[in-house]
Motif scaffolding. Structure first.
Motif, PDB file in Angstrom:
ATOM      1  N   GLY A  41       0.801  -1.226   0.000  1.00 18.10           N
ATOM      2  CA  GLY A  41       0.000   0.000   0.000  1.00 18.10           C
ATOM      3  C   GLY A  41       0.834   1.276   0.000  1.00 18.10           C
ATOM      4  N   LEU A  42       2.154   1.147  -0.023  1.00 14.22           N
ATOM      5  CA  LEU A  42       3.052   2.322   0.081  1.00 14.22           C
ATOM      6  C   LEU A  42       2.691   3.442  -0.891  1.00 14.22           C
ATOM      7  CD1 LEU A  42       5.864   3.386   1.254  1.00 14.22           C
ATOM      8  CD2 LEU A  42       6.851   2.492  -0.844  1.00 14.22           C
ATOM      9  N   VAL A  43       2.364   3.076  -2.134  1.00 14.39           N
ATOM     10  CA  VAL A  43       2.053   4.091  -3.146  1.00 14.39           C
ATOM     11  C   VAL A  43       0.545   4.201  -3.360  1.00 14.39           C
ATOM     12  CG1 VAL A  43       2.400   4.728  -5.579  1.00 14.39           C
ATOM     13  CG2 VAL A  43       4.256   3.621  -4.304  1.00 14.39           C
ATOM     14  N   ASP A  69       5.537  -1.305  -3.938  1.00 19.05           N
ATOM     15  CA  ASP A  69       4.211  -1.530  -3.351  1.00 19.05           C
ATOM     16  C   ASP A  69       3.601  -2.807  -3.946  1.00 19.05           C
ATOM     17  OD1 ASP A  69       1.623  -1.565  -2.524  1.00 19.05           O
ATOM     18  OD2 ASP A  69       1.144   0.504  -3.106  1.00 19.05           O
ATOM     19  N   PRO A  70       3.638  -3.919  -3.171  1.00 22.67           N
ATOM     20  CA  PRO A  70       3.104  -5.181  -3.702  1.00 22.67           C
ATOM     21  C   PRO A  70       1.621  -5.107  -4.095  1.00 22.67           C
ATOM     22  CG  PRO A  70       4.483  -5.594  -1.786  1.00 22.67           C
ATOM     23  CD  PRO A  70       4.294  -4.101  -1.864  1.00 22.67           C
ATOM     24  N   LYS A  71       0.905  -4.052  -3.660  1.00 21.30           N
ATOM     25  CA  LYS A  71      -0.515  -3.920  -4.048  1.00 21.30           C
ATOM     26  C   LYS A  71      -0.683  -3.854  -5.573  1.00 21.30           C
ATOM     27  CE  LYS A  71      -3.666  -3.518  -0.636  1.00 21.30           C
ATOM     28  NZ  LYS A  71      -3.063  -4.664   0.061  1.00 21.30           N
ATOM     29  N   PHE A  72       0.348  -3.369  -6.275  1.00 26.76           N
ATOM     30  CA  PHE A  72       0.271  -3.310  -7.741  1.00 26.76           C
ATOM     31  C   PHE A  72       0.058  -4.701  -8.345  1.00 26.76           C
ATOM     32  CE2 PHE A  72       2.694   0.780  -7.389  1.00 26.76           C
ATOM     33  CZ  PHE A  72       1.913   1.557  -8.230  1.00 26.76           C
ATOM     34  N   PRO A 103       0.549 -24.030  -5.971  1.00 24.66           N
ATOM     35  CA  PRO A 103       0.369 -22.816  -6.760  1.00 24.66           C
ATOM     36  C   PRO A 103       0.168 -21.587  -5.858  1.00 24.66           C
ATOM     37  CG  PRO A 103      -1.648 -24.110  -6.763  1.00 24.66           C
ATOM     38  CD  PRO A 103      -0.645 -24.901  -6.008  1.00 24.66           C
ATOM     39  N   PHE A 104       0.604 -20.449  -6.372  1.00 21.42           N
ATOM     40  CA  PHE A 104       0.739 -19.273  -5.515  1.00 21.42           C
ATOM     41  C   PHE A 104      -0.484 -18.374  -5.480  1.00 21.42           C
ATOM     42  CE2 PHE A 104       4.680 -20.420  -7.570  1.00 21.42           C
ATOM     43  CZ  PHE A 104       5.418 -20.795  -6.466  1.00 21.42           C
ATOM     44  N   ARG A 105      -0.691 -17.764  -4.313  1.00 21.41           N
ATOM     45  CA  ARG A 105      -1.657 -16.665  -4.231  1.00 21.41           C
ATOM     46  C   ARG A 105      -0.827 -15.384  -4.145  1.00 21.41           C
ATOM     47  NH1 ARG A 105      -4.393 -18.013   1.164  1.00 21.41           N
ATOM     48  NH2 ARG A 105      -2.181 -18.161   1.575  1.00 21.41           N
ATOM     49  N   VAL A 106      -1.432 -14.266  -4.560  1.00 13.38           N
ATOM     50  CA  VAL A 106      -0.674 -13.017  -4.582  1.00 13.38           C
ATOM     51  C   VAL A 106      -0.098 -12.710  -3.194  1.00 13.38           C
ATOM     52  CG1 VAL A 106      -0.888 -10.511  -4.864  1.00 13.38           C
ATOM     53  CG2 VAL A 106      -1.778 -12.018  -6.609  1.00 13.38           C
ATOM     54  N   GLN A 107      -0.883 -13.022  -2.117  1.00  8.30           N
ATOM     55  CA  GLN A 107      -0.377 -12.719  -0.766  1.00  8.30           C
ATOM     56  C   GLN A 107       0.924 -13.466  -0.467  1.00  8.30           C
ATOM     57  OE1 GLN A 107      -3.522 -13.800  -1.667  1.00  8.30           O
ATOM     58  NE2 GLN A 107      -4.480 -14.415   0.266  1.00  8.30           N
ATOM     59  N   ASP A 108       0.989 -14.735  -0.936  1.00  5.13           N
ATOM     60  CA  ASP A 108       2.215 -15.507  -0.658  1.00  5.13           C
ATOM     61  C   ASP A 108       3.402 -14.856  -1.347  1.00  5.13           C
ATOM     62  OD1 ASP A 108       0.640 -17.435   0.635  1.00  5.13           O
ATOM     63  OD2 ASP A 108       0.193 -18.407  -1.289  1.00  5.13           O
TER      64      ASP A 108
END
Ligand SMILES: NC(=O)c1ccc[n+]([C@@H]2O[C@H](COP(=O)([O-])OP(=O)(O)OC[C@H]3O[C@@H](n4cnc5c(N)ncnc54)[C@H](O)[C@@H]3O)[C@@H](O)[C@H]2O)c1
Ligand SMILES: [Zn+2]
Length: 388
Positions: free
Chosen positions: A33-35, A184-187, A223-228
């Motif tokens: 969420g930084l940006v 910002d990982p939210k992207f 398989p991955f989720r975005v949070q991981d």
């Protein structure tokens, strides 16, 4: 020679530390969420640039611009006059021609030497715009706002930029550290799964070259989720920052980041850049891992573990695409790789998961017999065509 004060990962909550970190060439700030969700991004930018730039110029591609352009312009234009330059998305934009277009646009906008360029996008925007910014008026300051997984964990950090030529990838470029990288990982929430996969290629690389913990986490979360994946962003950035700080100009240690890339870049070029960078690097790791095992460097059990993870992750469509490529073409591109010296093929190879091999003289680069390239590609083709 030990280099100091190159890249530092700073805590976004401590603006005082950020202000004091000005003697680092590059500061990396990471927070979910930084940006996109922060109310005090302007305070952060003030802390990063106590002497405010005369203007900002956001360089982005048209896809990223559609979703995030206005938001980012809104943030920077609160601080100084902000321009926008939009390029076409994709690797085909990483050319001298696009670079010249950007430079002419910067001139037209009267961007001066005290301005800052903001590179909003994936590795293509970062490499292309970073190159343009590094040569425009002999170099102006830049901030990266990486929006792909690959750019967040890899391409935005370390200062390497460049464009491709007819002879191969990244044949022309410079090393110039961005003043700041805002991660910002939210992207990643809007990133298509094919692009997530590209970033995963580099994440596996970090696991193999420097962190068995990252590798294990990938094995457990596939398989991955975005949070991981978001959770892996910071550890990967820290590895890259540590490696670059030790060897900014790639004299020896930084070459560990090239694992999988000599053959990976050759595969990417042989596919006419239709195969994504991260997928090509995964294939490159299968090939270079095979070479390392054949040379008795890579522990056999870890080679098997690496390949099991890569095979689980690579989409099924990769096997026929690799099979359609001529091993000779891959060999030709590998020989043209800029990491080679005196026409000799040079590679950095793993010893085990989490540790790279170095020679008795401390070199992380070793010469590879050219005749090993084609059998290594043959190995990867067979490995991908056998059942998962
Ligand atoms: N400089 C370095 O150290 C370094 C390191 C690794 C890779 N690279 C370079 O990076 C490039 C690859 O970068 P990439 O994988 O980021 O590709 P990319 O920049 O082409 O981005 C991939 C696609 O995703 C779209 N996109 C970007 N962010 C998005 C978002 N948040 N939501 C939706 N769509 C989004 C883009 O428009 C583009 O179409 C290659 O050219 C490679 O050589 C450079
Ligand atoms: Zn890469």
């Amino acid at each position: 020679m030990v280099q100091q004060n190159i890249v530092r990962v700073v805590n976004p909550n401590d603006l005082e530390v950020i202000r004091k970190s000005k003697n680092y060439l590059s500061r990396i700030v990471i927070r979910d969420g930084l940006v996109l969700h922060s109310k005090n991004t302007d305070e952060l930018i003030h802390a990063l640039f106590p002497t405010l730039p005369t203007s900002f110029t956001v360089i982005t591609d048209s896809t990223v611009n559609k979703t995030y352009g206005l938001k980012i312009l809104g943030i920077f234009s609160k601080i100084a006059k902000t321009n926008l330059i939009v390029v076409s998305p994709g690797e085909k934009s990483k050319t001298f021609r696009s670079c010249l277009k950007i430079i002419r646009e910067l001139s037209r906008l009267n961007v001066d030497r005290d301005a800052v360029v903001v590179l909003l996008g994936g590795g293509v925007v970062g490499d292309l715009g970073g190159f343009a910014a590094s040569i425009y008026k002999r170099g102006i300051r830049q901030v990266h706002v990486p929006t792909t997984l690959l750019a967040q964990i890899d391409s935005s950090i370390g200062g390497k930029n460049g464009v491709n030529t007819a002879d191969g990838k990244n044949q022309v470029g410079t090393v110039r550290q961005p003043d700041a990288v805002l991660v910002d990982p939210k992207f990643l929430e809007t990133l298509p799964s094919s692009q997530i996969l590209n970033g995963i290629g580099e994440t596996i690389k970090y696991g193999v070259i420097a962190s068995s913990a990252i590798f294990k986490s990938l094995e457990e979360n596939c398989p991955f989720r975005v949070q991981d994946l978001s959770r892996l962003v910071e550890p990967c950035c820290r590895i890259k920052a540590r490696v670059v700080s030790k060897d900014e100009f790639d004299l020896n240690f930084r070459s560990i980041l090239n694992y999988g890339h000599t053959i990976g870049h050759a595969v990417e070029a042989s596919s006419h850049y239709k195969l994504g960078h991260g997928l090509a690097v995964m294939i490159g790791m299968l090939c270079e891992g095979w070479i390392a095992r054949e040379l008795g460097i890579f522990e056999s059990s870890d080679f098997t573990r690496q390949n099991a993870l890569i095979k689980k992750i690579l989409p099924k469509s990769t096997a026929p695409r690799l099979s359609a490529m001529a091993s000779k073409s891959i060999r030709r591109y590998a020989l043209g790789d800029k990491k080679n010296t005196e026409g000799k093929l040079m590679m950095s190879l793993p010893q085990k998961i989490g540790k790279m091999h170095s020679t008795a003289t401390g070199s992380y680069r070793i010469e590879i017999p050219l005749q090993m390239v084609e059998p290594s590609v043959a190995y990867a083709k067979t490995a991908l065509n056998t059942e998962k």
